[in-house]
Design a protein around this motif. Structure first.
Motif, PDB file in Angstrom:
ATOM      1  N   MET A 198       0.830  -1.204   0.000  1.00 45.08           N
ATOM      2  CA  MET A 198       0.000   0.000   0.000  1.00 45.08           C
ATOM      3  C   MET A 198       0.869   1.260   0.000  1.00 45.08           C
ATOM      4  SD  MET A 198      -2.754   1.416   2.735  1.00 45.08           S
ATOM      5  CE  MET A 198      -1.493   1.979   3.869  1.00 45.08           C
ATOM      6  N   PHE A 199       1.906   1.271   0.870  1.00 43.79           N
ATOM      7  CA  PHE A 199       2.762   2.458   0.900  1.00 43.79           C
ATOM      8  C   PHE A 199       3.506   2.629  -0.421  1.00 43.79           C
ATOM      9  CE2 PHE A 199       1.866   2.683   5.406  1.00 43.79           C
ATOM     10  CZ  PHE A 199       1.767   4.062   5.560  1.00 43.79           C
ATOM     11  N   ALA A 200       3.866   1.511  -1.047  1.00 47.09           N
ATOM     12  CA  ALA A 200       4.522   1.604  -2.351  1.00 47.09           C
ATOM     13  C   ALA A 200       3.586   2.260  -3.369  1.00 47.09           C
ATOM     14  CB  ALA A 200       4.946   0.212  -2.827  1.00 47.09           C
ATOM     15  N   ARG A 201       2.308   1.870  -3.331  1.00 47.03           N
ATOM     16  CA  ARG A 201       1.339   2.467  -4.272  1.00 47.03           C
ATOM     17  C   ARG A 201       1.157   3.963  -3.996  1.00 47.03           C
ATOM     18  NH1 ARG A 201      -1.607  -2.487  -3.362  1.00 47.03           N
ATOM     19  NH2 ARG A 201      -2.868  -1.482  -1.769  1.00 47.03           N
ATOM     20  N   LEU A 202       1.029   4.324  -2.710  1.00 46.12           N
ATOM     21  CA  LEU A 202       0.834   5.738  -2.366  1.00 46.12           C
ATOM     22  C   LEU A 202       2.039   6.572  -2.810  1.00 46.12           C
ATOM     23  CD1 LEU A 202      -0.710   5.416   1.233  1.00 46.12           C
ATOM     24  CD2 LEU A 202      -1.920   6.102  -0.846  1.00 46.12           C
ATOM     25  N   THR A 203       3.231   6.028  -2.567  1.00 46.08           N
ATOM     26  CA  THR A 203       4.449   6.746  -2.925  1.00 46.08           C
ATOM     27  C   THR A 203       4.552   6.915  -4.436  1.00 46.08           C
ATOM     28  OG1 THR A 203       5.491   5.743  -1.006  1.00 46.08           O
ATOM     29  CG2 THR A 203       6.953   6.738  -2.628  1.00 46.08           C
ATOM     30  N   GLU A 204       4.182   5.862  -5.143  1.00 43.04           N
ATOM     31  CA  GLU A 204       4.258   5.914  -6.602  1.00 43.04           C
ATOM     32  C   GLU A 204       3.304   6.972  -7.166  1.00 43.04           C
ATOM     33  OE1 GLU A 204       3.584   2.114  -8.390  1.00 43.04           O
ATOM     34  OE2 GLU A 204       3.490   3.004 -10.411  1.00 43.04           O
ATOM     35  N   GLU A 205       2.074   7.011  -6.643  1.00 40.08           N
ATOM     36  CA  GLU A 205       1.100   7.997  -7.124  1.00 40.08           C
ATOM     37  C   GLU A 205       1.577   9.419  -6.822  1.00 40.08           C
ATOM     38  OE1 GLU A 205      -1.527   7.470  -9.033  1.00 40.08           O
ATOM     39  OE2 GLU A 205      -0.880   5.374  -9.036  1.00 40.08           O
ATOM     40  N   HIS A 206       2.139   9.621  -5.626  1.00 40.78           N
ATOM     41  CA  HIS A 206       2.655  10.947  -5.280  1.00 40.78           C
ATOM     42  C   HIS A 206       3.799  11.342  -6.216  1.00 40.78           C
ATOM     43  CE1 HIS A 206       3.689  14.482  -3.045  1.00 40.78           C
ATOM     44  NE2 HIS A 206       4.905  14.028  -2.820  1.00 40.78           N
ATOM     45  N   GLY A 207       4.666  10.372  -6.493  1.00 37.97           N
ATOM     46  CA  GLY A 207       5.781  10.637  -7.405  1.00 37.97           C
ATOM     47  C   GLY A 207       5.297  11.059  -8.789  1.00 37.97           C
ATOM     48  N   LYS A 208       4.221  10.407  -9.244  1.00 39.46           N
ATOM     49  CA  LYS A 208       3.665  10.779 -10.560  1.00 39.46           C
ATOM     50  C   LYS A 208       3.163  12.222 -10.543  1.00 39.46           C
ATOM     51  CE  LYS A 208       1.842   6.238 -11.860  1.00 39.46           C
ATOM     52  NZ  LYS A 208       0.582   5.491 -11.907  1.00 39.46           N
ATOM     53  N   ARG A 209       2.517  12.612  -9.448  1.00 42.36           N
ATOM     54  CA  ARG A 209       2.014  13.996  -9.377  1.00 42.36           C
ATOM     55  C   ARG A 209       3.165  14.996  -9.342  1.00 42.36           C
ATOM     56  NH1 ARG A 209      -2.191  11.475  -6.357  1.00 42.36           N
ATOM     57  NH2 ARG A 209      -0.889  11.534  -4.507  1.00 42.36           N
ATOM     58  N   MET A 210       4.226  14.672  -8.583  1.00 41.59           N
ATOM     59  CA  MET A 210       5.370  15.582  -8.522  1.00 41.59           C
ATOM     60  C   MET A 210       6.004  15.731  -9.906  1.00 41.59           C
ATOM     61  SD  MET A 210       5.633  16.668  -5.418  1.00 41.59           S
ATOM     62  CE  MET A 210       7.331  17.067  -4.943  1.00 41.59           C
ATOM     63  N   ALA A 211       6.121  14.608 -10.621  1.00 42.01           N
ATOM     64  CA  ALA A 211       6.701  14.664 -11.964  1.00 42.01           C
ATOM     65  C   ALA A 211       5.802  15.484 -12.895  1.00 42.01           C
ATOM     66  CB  ALA A 211       6.892  13.245 -12.505  1.00 42.01           C
ATOM     67  N   ALA A 212       4.480  15.321 -12.777  1.00 43.51           N
ATOM     68  CA  ALA A 212       3.556  16.076 -13.621  1.00 43.51           C
ATOM     69  C   ALA A 212       3.733  17.578 -13.395  1.00 43.51           C
ATOM     70  CB  ALA A 212       2.112  15.662 -13.318  1.00 43.51           C
ATOM     71  N   LEU A 213       3.996  17.956 -12.141  1.00 43.17           N
ATOM     72  CA  LEU A 213       4.174  19.367 -11.805  1.00 43.17           C
ATOM     73  C   LEU A 213       5.537  19.893 -12.251  1.00 43.17           C
ATOM     74  CD1 LEU A 213       2.738  19.319  -8.165  1.00 43.17           C
ATOM     75  CD2 LEU A 213       1.769  20.637 -10.064  1.00 43.17           C
ATOM     76  N   GLY A 214       6.443  18.980 -12.588  1.00 44.25           N
ATOM     77  CA  GLY A 214       7.812  19.401 -12.902  1.00 44.25           C
ATOM     78  C   GLY A 214       8.657  19.534 -11.650  1.00 44.25           C
ATOM     79  N   LEU A 215       8.180  18.971 -10.534  1.00 49.59           N
ATOM     80  CA  LEU A 215       8.922  19.037  -9.269  1.00 49.59           C
ATOM     81  C   LEU A 215       9.593  17.691  -9.022  1.00 49.59           C
ATOM     82  CD1 LEU A 215       6.273  20.884  -7.056  1.00 49.59           C
ATOM     83  CD2 LEU A 215       8.344  21.861  -8.059  1.00 49.59           C
ATOM     84  N   THR A 216      10.707  17.468  -9.716  1.00 47.87           N
ATOM     85  CA  THR A 216      11.415  16.202  -9.547  1.00 47.87           C
ATOM     86  C   THR A 216      12.239  16.270  -8.269  1.00 47.87           C
ATOM     87  OG1 THR A 216      12.998  17.163 -11.048  1.00 47.87           O
ATOM     88  CG2 THR A 216      11.482  15.532 -11.956  1.00 47.87           C
ATOM     89  N   PRO A 217      12.521  15.123  -7.668  1.00 45.10           N
ATOM     90  CA  PRO A 217      13.292  15.116  -6.413  1.00 45.10           C
ATOM     91  C   PRO A 217      14.647  15.796  -6.603  1.00 45.10           C
ATOM     92  CG  PRO A 217      12.419  12.920  -6.889  1.00 45.10           C
ATOM     93  CD  PRO A 217      12.163  13.764  -8.103  1.00 45.10           C
ATOM     94  N   GLY A 218      15.081  16.515  -5.606  1.00 41.80           N
ATOM     95  CA  GLY A 218      16.364  17.237  -5.652  1.00 41.80           C
ATOM     96  C   GLY A 218      17.540  16.270  -5.655  1.00 41.80           C
ATOM     97  N   PRO A 219      18.770  16.768  -5.899  1.00 42.24           N
ATOM     98  CA  PRO A 219      19.955  15.907  -5.987  1.00 42.24           C
ATOM     99  C   PRO A 219      20.294  15.320  -4.607  1.00 42.24           C
ATOM    100  CG  PRO A 219      20.579  18.216  -6.060  1.00 42.24           C
ATOM    101  CD  PRO A 219      19.082  18.178  -6.042  1.00 42.24           C
TER     102      PRO A 219
END
Lengths: 219, 219
Positions: A198-219
């Motif tokens: 479940m946490f893997a799914r939640l994290t994945e969905e959040h990651g997709k939203r961040m990528a859609a916004l152009g907010l990729t994880p920092g270095p």
């Protein structure tokens, strides 16, 4: 399990209070932070849709013979605390809150609805189907990042803070509402592998939203 | 006169901005002042309905080839000023503002719509048809007055202040938007008797609302 089992009433109650509060907070953000009247109307549109969802949930609670006020009451403190910790300071923060906040909340409700009755699960799907209204935020945030790439660090941090606060309030709620928690993760200790998935799914969905916004994880 | 005449565009613009702002302000009052979650939801219901009206008006402006933002812009200052002067301090003031404020505004729009095209007049009627949602305020205010009759003087004064501020902002608008004023009262000086009758109608409707609330004029 029936539609009026304690866990299901908790699910409808937390969802109802979350939608009612999202409506009021988004309306406030639209009034205070939108730079143009068209922007104000666009965020107002998201807010008004949340109100429509609230009404569906309130009516279902009432039809189950449950007082909506009583069903919502246990969740007021946690949801109000989340909003107090995630009060946007400017329009971009408000947009990200609308998109990321509505998205995280929706993911949690979908997870919980998997483990309830077919009729409640269909109701939750119906309520969440209109959440795409917040998509306008994606275009606005991407345009802002194109114009000023230095915004990226601050806004990515802001989005992470919303997730962190959501997890923190979610854990508080799980401790005091075990029947709701059981909907999400099964009975205590029963299925650790499922919790992990479940946490893997939640994290994945959040990651997709961040990528859609152009907010990729920092270095 | 056509649907896209300047006076009609002004009417749709002022009505659209008034509805958008009423939505956001009522949502704010619901979030800040409602004593129970059911009360919050009831005022939220009024707010969400105002948003629905806004959307109808915005779509009509767009279908006339008018940018809604441009049509609303001339009215932002006056309507924001009215809200700044009538910010409720407690739940009873918020209820009276919802009921009396929505009522006064509706009366003005009906007066203006009489003098426009049949299609715009029908649209205004449609937008105003749902205003009865604010009726719940009547029952709540009457119960509060029964419980504490001393509230009457302060709340009657509050209701009068809203009317006074509305007239004051209305006069400011009439001076700068003569085409909108002409919809209300005809061309300048053309028909003083009609102006008198209009004010008599507005006063009568306001008096009915005050009586419904139990706020009769003081001695």
């Amino acid at each position: 399990m029936s539609d009026s089992s304690p866990g299901t009433v908790d699910l409808l109650g937390v969802l109802a209070y979350a939608e009612l509060t999202a409506f009021l907070r988004l309306a406030e953000d639209a009034a205070l932070l939108a730079p143009t009247l068209n922007d104000r109307a666009a965020l107002g549109d998201v807010a008004a849709a949340e109100y429509g969802h609230f009404r569906v949930l309130r009516d279902r609670l009432a039809s189950l013979g449950v007082d909506p006020e009583e069903a919502m009451a246990p969740f007021v403190e946690a949801i109000d605390a989340w909003h107090a910790q995630t009060r946007p300071k400017d329009w971009h923060e408000a947009l990200i809150k609308a998109y990321v906040g509505v998205g995280i909340a929706g993911d949690f409700y979908r997870e919980a609805a998997r483990n309830t009755t077919a009729s409640i699960s269909a109701l939750v799907d119906e309520v969440l189907a209109g959440e795409s209204r917040a998509e306008f935020a994606v275009e606005r945030v991407r345009a802002a990042l194109d114009a000023d790439p230095r915004l990226c660090g601050r806004l990515a941090l802001w989005a992470r803070r919303m997730v962190g606060e959501a997890l923190s309030q979610g854990q508080r709620l799980a401790a005091v509402r075990p029947q709701l928690a059981a909907l999400l993760v099964g009975e205590e200790g029963e299925n650790l592998a499922e919790i992990g998935r479940m946490f893997a799914r939640l994290t994945e969905e959040h990651g997709k939203r961040m990528a859609a916004l152009g907010l990729t994880p920092g270095p």
